[in-house]
Design a protein around this motif. Sequence first.
Motif, PDB file in Angstrom:
ATOM      1  N   ALA A   1       0.829  -1.205   0.000  1.00 11.19           N
ATOM      2  CA  ALA A   1       0.000   0.000   0.000  1.00 11.19           C
ATOM      3  C   ALA A   1       0.866   1.257   0.000  1.00 11.19           C
ATOM      4  N   THR A   2       0.306   2.339  -0.509  1.00 19.90           N
ATOM      5  CA  THR A   2       0.923   3.670  -0.459  1.00 19.90           C
ATOM      6  C   THR A   2      -0.135   4.666  -0.014  1.00 19.90           C
ATOM      7  N   ILE A   3       0.212   5.526   0.952  1.00 26.17           N
ATOM      8  CA  ILE A   3      -0.737   6.522   1.445  1.00 26.17           C
ATOM      9  C   ILE A   3      -0.081   7.898   1.426  1.00 26.17           C
ATOM     10  N   THR A   4      -0.905   8.927   1.541  1.00 24.55           N
ATOM     11  CA  THR A   4      -0.435  10.304   1.652  1.00 24.55           C
ATOM     12  C   THR A   4      -0.677  10.780   3.076  1.00 24.55           C
ATOM     13  N   VAL A   5       0.356  11.382   3.682  1.00 28.45           N
ATOM     14  CA  VAL A   5       0.242  11.891   5.051  1.00 28.45           C
ATOM     15  C   VAL A   5       0.451  13.403   5.024  1.00 28.45           C
ATOM     16  N   ASN A   6      -0.591  14.143   5.396  1.00 26.16           N
ATOM     17  CA  ASN A   6      -0.514  15.591   5.499  1.00 26.16           C
ATOM     18  C   ASN A   6      -0.097  15.939   6.926  1.00 26.16           C
ATOM     19  N   PHE A   7       1.168  16.338   7.074  1.00 20.09           N
ATOM     20  CA  PHE A   7       1.721  16.581   8.396  1.00 20.09           C
ATOM     21  C   PHE A   7       1.707  18.067   8.725  1.00 20.09           C
ATOM     22  N   ARG A   8       1.329  18.393   9.951  1.00 19.54           N
ATOM     23  CA  ARG A   8       1.387  19.763  10.464  1.00 19.54           C
ATOM     24  C   ARG A   8       2.175  19.764  11.776  1.00 19.54           C
ATOM     25  N   ASN A   9       3.047  20.747  11.925  1.00 15.74           N
ATOM     26  CA  ASN A   9       3.862  20.880  13.132  1.00 15.74           C
ATOM     27  C   ASN A   9       3.280  21.966  14.038  1.00 15.74           C
ATOM     28  N   ASN A  10       2.696  21.547  15.157  1.00 10.21           N
ATOM     29  CA  ASN A  10       2.142  22.492  16.118  1.00 10.21           C
ATOM     30  C   ASN A  10       2.901  22.483  17.445  1.00 10.21           C
ATOM     31  N   ILE A  11       4.153  22.004  17.451  1.00  5.85           N
ATOM     32  CA  ILE A  11       4.933  22.061  18.682  1.00  5.85           C
ATOM     33  C   ILE A  11       5.836  23.292  18.658  1.00  5.85           C
ATOM     34  N   ASP A  12       6.655  23.437  19.677  1.00  5.05           N
ATOM     35  CA  ASP A  12       7.474  24.635  19.845  1.00  5.05           C
ATOM     36  C   ASP A  12       8.885  24.470  19.311  1.00  5.05           C
ATOM     37  N   GLN A  13       9.126  23.464  18.470  1.00  3.19           N
ATOM     38  CA  GLN A  13      10.416  23.252  17.828  1.00  3.19           C
ATOM     39  C   GLN A  13      10.180  22.864  16.378  1.00  3.19           C
ATOM     40  N   GLU A  14      11.186  23.080  15.536  1.00  3.01           N
ATOM     41  CA  GLU A  14      11.102  22.515  14.198  1.00  3.01           C
ATOM     42  C   GLU A  14      11.222  21.008  14.300  1.00  3.01           C
ATOM     43  N   THR A  15      10.682  20.296  13.335  1.00  2.00           N
ATOM     44  CA  THR A  15      10.644  18.842  13.416  1.00  2.00           C
ATOM     45  C   THR A  15      10.509  18.241  12.025  1.00  2.00           C
ATOM     46  N   THR A  16      10.541  16.930  11.955  1.00  2.00           N
ATOM     47  CA  THR A  16      10.232  16.163  10.744  1.00  2.00           C
ATOM     48  C   THR A  16       9.564  14.874  11.200  1.00  2.00           C
ATOM     49  N   VAL A  17       9.163  14.042  10.243  1.00  2.13           N
ATOM     50  CA  VAL A  17       8.706  12.684  10.554  1.00  2.13           C
ATOM     51  C   VAL A  17       9.576  11.709   9.768  1.00  2.13           C
ATOM     52  N   HIS A  18      10.267  10.829  10.495  1.00  2.52           N
ATOM     53  CA  HIS A  18      11.035   9.743   9.878  1.00  2.52           C
ATOM     54  C   HIS A  18      10.219   8.469   9.996  1.00  2.52           C
ATOM     55  N   TRP A  19      10.057   7.764   8.881  1.00  2.26           N
ATOM     56  CA  TRP A  19       9.251   6.541   8.825  1.00  2.26           C
ATOM     57  C   TRP A  19      10.214   5.368   8.938  1.00  2.26           C
ATOM     58  N   HIS A  20      10.500   4.996  10.173  1.00  2.00           N
ATOM     59  CA  HIS A  20      11.615   4.118  10.513  1.00  2.00           C
ATOM     60  C   HIS A  20      11.415   2.708   9.957  1.00  2.00           C
ATOM     61  N   GLY A  21      12.366   2.294   9.117  1.00  2.00           N
ATOM     62  CA  GLY A  21      12.375   0.942   8.577  1.00  2.00           C
ATOM     63  C   GLY A  21      11.779   0.796   7.198  1.00  2.00           C
ATOM     64  N   LEU A  22      11.047   1.816   6.722  1.00  2.00           N
ATOM     65  CA  LEU A  22      10.400   1.690   5.414  1.00  2.00           C
ATOM     66  C   LEU A  22      11.416   1.889   4.290  1.00  2.00           C
ATOM     67  N   ARG A  23      11.383   0.994   3.324  1.00  2.00           N
ATOM     68  CA  ARG A  23      12.226   1.125   2.136  1.00  2.00           C
ATOM     69  C   ARG A  23      11.427   1.863   1.062  1.00  2.00           C
ATOM     70  N   HIS A  24      11.095   3.122   1.348  1.00  2.00           N
ATOM     71  CA  HIS A  24      10.342   3.897   0.368  1.00  2.00           C
ATOM     72  C   HIS A  24      11.215   5.019  -0.180  1.00  2.00           C
ATOM     73  N   ASP A  25      10.624   5.973  -0.895  1.00  2.00           N
ATOM     74  CA  ASP A  25      11.385   7.018  -1.582  1.00  2.00           C
ATOM     75  C   ASP A  25      12.152   7.864  -0.577  1.00  2.00           C
ATOM     76  N   VAL A  26      13.423   8.125  -0.892  1.00  2.00           N
ATOM     77  CA  VAL A  26      14.279   8.869   0.028  1.00  2.00           C
ATOM     78  C   VAL A  26      13.747  10.269   0.311  1.00  2.00           C
ATOM     79  N   LYS A  27      12.991  10.857  -0.605  1.00  2.00           N
ATOM     80  CA  LYS A  27      12.467  12.202  -0.368  1.00  2.00           C
ATOM     81  C   LYS A  27      11.501  12.235   0.808  1.00  2.00           C
ATOM     82  N   ASP A  28      10.994  11.083   1.222  1.00  2.00           N
ATOM     83  CA  ASP A  28      10.043  10.999   2.329  1.00  2.00           C
ATOM     84  C   ASP A  28      10.673  10.433   3.599  1.00  2.00           C
TER      85      ASP A  28
END
Length: 525
Positions: free
Chosen positions: A112-139
């Motif tokens: 499966a492939t899904i789209t995740v619309n991420f919003r950062n509402n904390i007090d630091q800059e951040t990202t989401v790392h999808w640990h272990g997935l062999r998917h596109d490096v841009k994600d």
Amino acid sequence: MRYIIALTLLLVACSPTAPTVQGVHNMDDMPCHQMPDGTWMGRCDEAPEIFTIAEREDLAKAASSRILYVKNGDEIDLTSEIVEKEINGQTIRMYGYNGMIPGPVLRAKQGATITVNFRNNIDQETTVHWHGLRHDVKDDGVPGVSQDPVLPGGKHVYTVSFPDDGVFWYHPHVREDIQQDAGLAGNMIVLPNNYDAKVNREEVLMLDDILLEGEQLEYGKDHADHAIMGRFGNTMLVNGEEEFAMDANEGDVVRFYITNVANARPFKLVVPGASMKRIASDLSFYEREELIDELIIGPAERYIVDVHFPTAKTYTIQHRAAGKIYNLVTVLVKDTPARNNFASVFFEERKNEEIIEEISDVQHHFSKEPDYDFELDIKMPDMHHEMHEAGPIEWEDTMQELNKAHTTKDVTWVIRDTATGKENMDIMIDTKLGDIIKMRFTNKENSMHPMQHPIHLHGQRFLVIEKDGERNENMVWKDTTLIPAGSTYDLLVDITNPGMWMMHCHIAEHLDAGMMAMMNVEVRE
């Protein structure tokens, strides 16, 4: 016999009246630390600033994690936000995904492939790392490599693909020592299309610990603290709770999807009175199922185990190590018989022919010389030390004040290429799509502080083919493995995913202290 360096500043922390310490030439050279009598010693004119999560009005209470079933083509929203949570009777500010600690469990089918619309509402800059997935490096969620960090109030769209079945998880790749520790972690369970488990029920277990010392969580503002051993907590959490309980029926076989999201703590799990069988890890099933007495799981590792509860009584899943017993999960088994009796199937150690075939295809690479030979080490320029005995895995923080006092400004953890002498981000592993490479890791036994390291490789998969010169007789595809101090592990890496990928220790403070390198995978012409 292995030894660990006991940095002798620890003696001062235990003896507030001692004016000097054997082996420490100048106390003013040591990091600032508080003595038991409340006084401060060391470089206190350079005491690190403390970071606490921002206080905001009308913070929501953290909710428990829920399962979100996703299918190919789905689009979901994911938001990091500040929440409140009660632990040990005190209300503390933490981080959660979609208001949950842990974040929602994404349950998907392989492919499966899904789209995740991420919003950062904390007090630091951040990202989401999808640990272990062999998917596109841009994600992949690595700032400066695959994306820019998401600023507070900002958004980012991820395309998340699930090419492998297994247990995965998502977390930040910015100041993990703060953000992951404070609650930003969630599981992904990816099932094969022919999934037909002979179990009565399933349960997701996210293991964690948290360090509660004051009214709120405190971290180094500019540099991670607890930089020697990593941040060990004093309160155990399972699925975000201090006391996690579940029920089952007499004779049930329960499948547990287990992830260790602690910053530094490894867990050794036992289930007294029940039988446990190891089924899978990270991103595949094992070559064969195996009945085990205990399960050691390092930070960032994942395992699938089945447990058979034979009689009606209360069981506990425990972490037993270093002479301590922590009751993590209470399982109340009722006297209602299991709806389906899977006991006979449970005690079969069945083979997984598909995995056996995959591994046999690369077996001719097992005996080749390593393409890369790495050494794991530490640098602490101002330290003077003496030695005492220790085991290959440190289960507790045995030097709490000293560990807390050292930041990643004082300590550098090292991955060293023994052939070139290059270290950390000066290392570039150049490969091409379709390569099979062998990497040897030796966790230096006589460093200034030898300890275990969970080594994680982004975007690829590997087999642990040899441990301390002994061939592994039951393999599984991994992306993270715990290498004990004094050990040498050989990993066979299946290069299947083009792009620029990180390799690092998953103890959050060790990563912040520099323990990372890069792998560049190019497409063959």
